[in-house]
Design an enzyme around this catalytic site. Structure first.
Site, PDB file in Angstrom:
ATOM      1  N   GLY A 206       1.352  -1.323   0.298  1.00  0.00           N
ATOM      2  CA  GLY A 206       0.147   0.010   0.441  1.00  0.00           C
ATOM      3  C   GLY A 206       0.371   1.015  -0.057  1.00  0.00           C
ATOM      4  O   GLY A 206       1.925   1.346   0.564  1.00  0.00           O
ATOM      5  N   GLY A 207       0.129   2.257  -1.042  1.00  0.00           N
ATOM      6  CA  GLY A 207       1.367   3.657  -0.796  1.00  0.00           C
ATOM      7  C   GLY A 207       2.508   3.917  -0.951  1.00  0.00           C
ATOM      8  O   GLY A 207       3.421   3.232  -2.337  1.00  0.00           O
ATOM      9  N   ASP A 208       3.462   3.784  -0.007  1.00  0.00           N
ATOM     10  CA  ASP A 208       5.085   3.659  -0.305  1.00  0.00           C
ATOM     11  C   ASP A 208       5.233   2.451   0.880  1.00  0.00           C
ATOM     12  O   ASP A 208       6.156   2.931   1.112  1.00  0.00           O
ATOM     13  CB  ASP A 208       6.061   5.040  -0.315  1.00  0.00           C
ATOM     14  CG  ASP A 208       5.543   5.299   1.457  1.00  0.00           C
ATOM     15  OD1 ASP A 208       4.570   5.505   2.016  1.00  0.00           O
ATOM     16  OD2 ASP A 208       5.754   6.548   1.895  1.00  0.00           O
ATOM     17  N   GLU A 209       4.318   1.499   1.096  1.00  0.00           N
ATOM     18  CA  GLU A 209       4.647   0.642   1.575  1.00  0.00           C
ATOM     19  C   GLU A 209       5.505  -0.652   1.521  1.00  0.00           C
ATOM     20  O   GLU A 209       4.649  -0.912   0.098  1.00  0.00           O
ATOM     21  CB  GLU A 209       4.209   0.178   2.991  1.00  0.00           C
ATOM     22  CG  GLU A 209       3.948   1.236   4.165  1.00  0.00           C
ATOM     23  CD  GLU A 209       3.060   1.137   4.997  1.00  0.00           C
ATOM     24  OE1 GLU A 209       3.075   1.973   6.215  1.00  0.00           O
ATOM     25  OE2 GLU A 209       2.239   0.584   5.320  1.00  0.00           O
TER      26      GLU A 209
END
Length: 280
Positions: A206-209
């Site tokens: 998710g996102g920048d993870e």
């Protein structure tokens, strides 16, 4: 005068599906025209030959077991296997088979399902991969992690996780918009994949993870891998308005010391990632 029915083979040749009749030893007694259209082998050339000779080598044993079970009153009447076309390429078939005990014959009707299998593989890929980076998604990570933990519990081995969060990613979007952000995420995915072993799994959750699953790695190796990946990520990334210096916070967790379930390990690695951000 009553109409005369055409010969049965003539009718069967009109079918789009392949029809085969074989004896209990697997010898082909009859094939219709669709058999040649699907596999490239003419009826005269295959009559008397063993049907299993045309099956892909990796599927022969399973197909033979299916045939034996069918003749004994069990097995599955509908099953899939792969055949080799006369020109060498693979043809995937869905079979409907029936055993005639009085005649000691097997009748099979096969439909080519290559397009169906391609659609199934595409759906499976979409269900298990991040559409932007092509990495594994959270669903696939959870499945792989459960399997890795089960194997480690049985063998007494270890499994490690790296939980990674990009530093300052919001500024990337503010600076160059979502297009720049997508380019950075794809570059990060590329560098992570290049920096791990072939047996390791890199996932974007998710996102920048991102999460890296390291099967068979202890805590020391996980910390070393985290340092190595961070160095690779800190190499500047080139954007349209100039170079971007990237960085990441990375937390680690190792089974069984830091948790024995996927949820516990992910939570521990997440907490360790946030702890790594605090000044020391």
């Amino acid at each position: 005068m009553a109409p005369r029915l055409p010969p049965l083979p003539q009718v069967l040749d009109l079918l789009p599906d392949a029809v085969c009749i074989v004896d209990e030893g697997g010898h082909l007694l009859f094939v219709n025209a669709a058999f040649e259209r699907l596999l490239g082998h003419a009826a005269d050339a295959v009559r008397g030959r063993i049907l299993f000779d045309f099956i892909h080598p990796d599927d022969r044993a399973t197909s033979q077991r299916q045939a034996e079970a069918l003749m004994q009153g069990g097995g599955e009447r509908h099953f899939r296997n792969r055949y080799l076309h006369r020109q060498g390429h693979v043809v995937e078939l869905l079979w409907s088979a029936h055993w005639l005990p009085e005649q000691r014959l097997r009748i099979g009707v096969a439909r080519e399902i290559g397009e169906l299998r391609r659609a199934e593989r595409e759906l499976e890929h979409h269900a298990n991969h991040d559409p932007l980076t092509g990495l594994a998604n959270r669903r696939r990570l959870q499945h792989a992690l459960r399997n890795a933990l089960a194997e480690a519990a049985e063998s007494g081995g270890q499994v490690s996780l790296l939980y990674l969060d990009l530093t300052g990613f919001k500024q990337v979007n503010d600076r160059g918009g979502h297009e720049a952000g997508d380019r950075v995420l794809c570059e990060v995915a590329k560098r992570l994949q290049q920096g791990v072993r072939q047996i390791d799994l890199v996932a974007r959750i998710g996102g920048d993870e991102f999460v890296v699953l390291l099967a068979g790695c202890d805590a020391g190796h996980a910390r070393g891998m985290a340092q190595q990946l961070r160095q690779q990520l800190r190499v500047p990334c080139t954007l349209r308005d100039g170079p971007l210096q990237m960085d990441a916070s990375i937390g680690t967790a190792t089974f069984p010391a830091d948790g024995r379930t996927p949820e516990a390990l992910l939570a521990h690695a997440d907490q360790a990632m946030y702890a790594s951000r605090r000044p020391r």
